[in-house]
Scaffold this motif. Sequence first.
Motif, short mmCIF file in Angstrom:
data_model
loop_
_atom_site.label_atom_id
_atom_site.label_comp_id
_atom_site.label_asym_id
_atom_site.label_seq_id
_atom_site.Cartn_x
_atom_site.Cartn_y
_atom_site.Cartn_z
N LYS A 41 31.22 36.97 36.01
CA LYS A 41 31.27 37.26 37.43
C LYS A 41 31.62 36.00 38.19
CE LYS A 41 28.13 41.22 37.39
NZ LYS A 41 26.89 41.83 37.91
N GLU A 43 34.13 34.75 42.08
CA GLU A 43 34.82 35.24 43.27
C GLU A 43 36.13 34.50 43.45
OE1 GLU A 43 32.45 35.10 46.81
OE2 GLU A 43 31.77 37.16 46.55
N LEU A 45 38.60 34.40 46.39
CA LEU A 45 38.64 34.86 47.78
C LEU A 45 40.06 34.88 48.32
CD1 LEU A 45 35.56 32.88 49.12
CD2 LEU A 45 35.67 35.32 48.51
N THR A 63 37.28 44.99 47.12
CA THR A 63 36.90 44.15 45.96
C THR A 63 37.47 44.77 44.70
OG1 THR A 63 34.82 45.37 45.65
CG2 THR A 63 34.75 43.40 47.04
N THR A 107 39.30 40.75 47.13
CA THR A 107 38.46 39.73 46.48
C THR A 107 38.19 40.14 45.05
OG1 THR A 107 37.35 39.21 48.56
CG2 THR A 107 36.22 38.57 46.53
N CYS A 108 38.57 39.26 44.12
CA CYS A 108 38.32 39.52 42.71
C CYS A 108 36.91 39.02 42.38
CB CYS A 108 39.34 38.81 41.82
SG CYS A 108 39.13 39.11 40.07
N VAL A 109 36.08 39.88 41.76
CA VAL A 109 34.67 39.53 41.57
C VAL A 109 34.27 39.36 40.10
CG1 VAL A 109 33.98 40.64 43.71
CG2 VAL A 109 33.96 41.96 41.59
N VAL A 157 32.94 48.06 42.39
CA VAL A 157 34.15 47.51 43.02
C VAL A 157 34.96 48.68 43.57
CG1 VAL A 157 34.33 45.43 41.59
CG2 VAL A 157 35.36 47.57 40.79
#
Length: 591
Positions: A41, A43, A45, A63, A107-109, A157
């Motif tokens: 996990k 982020e 942004l 997301t 946003t990639c989480v 997501v």
Amino acid sequence: MASSSAPNLWVLFGLSLAGIMLMAKKFKKTIKPDFGAFIHKFELLPPPQPAPPKAPHPLTGLTFAVSDIFDINGYVTGFGCPDWERTHEAASQTSPVVSVLVDGGATCVGKTVVDEMSFGITGENRHYGTPTNPVADSRIPGGSCSGAAVAVAAKLVDFSLGVDTVGGVRQPAGHCGILGFRPSHGAVSHLGIIPVSTSFDTVGWFATDPSILRRVGQVLLQVPLAIQRNPRNIIIADDCFQLSKIPVDRLTQVVIRSTENLFGKQVLKHRNLGDYIALKVPSLKALDSNKSNGDVKFSSLRSLANIMQLLRRHEFSYNHFEWISSTKPALDPLISAQVHERLELSEKDVENFRSVKSELRSALNALLKDDGVLVIPTFSSPPPKVGSKELSSEDYLMSEFSLMGLASMSGCCQVTIPLGLYQNYPVSVSLIARHGGDLFLLDTLQTMHASLLKKADEAGKSKLSDDVVTKEASADIAKEKGNIAFKSKNWQKAIGFYTDAIKLNGNNAAYYNNRAAAYLELRSFIQAEADSTKAIDLDKKNVKAYLRRGTAREMLGYYKEAIEDFKYALVLEPTNKRAAETADRLTKYFP
């Protein structure tokens, strides 16, 4: 004595209850807060929003997660395999596909679980754990991009990315009850992605909302927007639905009713796709790659599946066999058996297989043109249980690949659409458009989605729903499958379907009569006589039953009884030439 024993009984009862609770806790499946979907996990942004009057980023506020096959700067791309992660360096840059989504405002989480070396179709991974299917927690989530599908289905997501080689996005989307899109092969960049099988690999994405699926498509496909068009041809592949263990009406009727409501009956068409492929893909017929398969009905689809599996293994070996042979990674036995041994095809084999792919694409493009979609079931059966033996059976794999092979082999685009539940498990259909028709397919989904959901909900509540369907309706569905198999001269399969119909409703003369006809074709005269007799007991005026029993009795040497059957058929139908001629012939020789 009585008073002293009572406390002891209560103690024993308490200990027993405690034991039961401990055992229940032990066997209860533990579901992680993230459903086991994620490996890492973090982020990534998006950039700041542009100042007005410029429009905001198209994916603002969304997301997403990516399967652990996409490069993320600073992270080792694990490929679902700890040995791979251990022997490779961290990526020095992020996959352009991921970057363009982040630049688009999303946003990639994190990274999600894939099957080992992204080669399986179950979604199981013994190293990182099998992500829990949020819709049916004892069932497989489907693979290879199981974690990405689960992350969306569990609402962790808004959308996610996967790679679809032979169903890696479409199948888990169907099993987890969400939307899954496989674009046309080559429509989205493969840079920064570990290759599995280059001629099949396609970046795909998951979502629950069709508008989000479309917005992501507009960013990734990078093609000019056009005026939205409605489909003018919706073609239901009848033979493909015969592969499905889910009642046909539960799937096709939903599409039919939605289509008629939105576009009118004139848009609907039906076709046996296997016959069309056999006619339009001469290279497939020339290869004759399915001689051992006795099921003529589906030979074209299964031949495509066989070729797809051979090409996938060949290309996977080309990409990774040196690493596998030197590292000898610990892999799941099902995957290990396919990848530890190099599969080398001759140049002639590869050329022939690619000819099949090219001809199949041309054939589907010609069938669908710019305004048509093909409707097929996404998979052949509801998701099997995690760890079940069914997952390794040849029948299961062949049925799945026979459906997945159409888009994979042709390179056409396909979208998986959930249609609610059947026996508490998710079911879905898929729409296929021509190669390059990606936005048209996404537009069609946008137009039809709400109507499909409404009709699926109605079907779930109606008598056609399997939860409340009458045995008579289910028996009729089985009989129709038997009729289709009979017309294809697949007598044994027809007998199986008619038997299913009889089990559901043993008071219908037609089911026995139809099975008698199939038994006659197989020269099983004793069974044919018994079924005809049962049909006559149920319907004394069934002319065909007398004719079939007469035929069976003649072949068994019961000539007088046969004559009586043919004469009685003449009483019921005096103009029946067959009955008259046969009765005269037998009477002449056996007066």
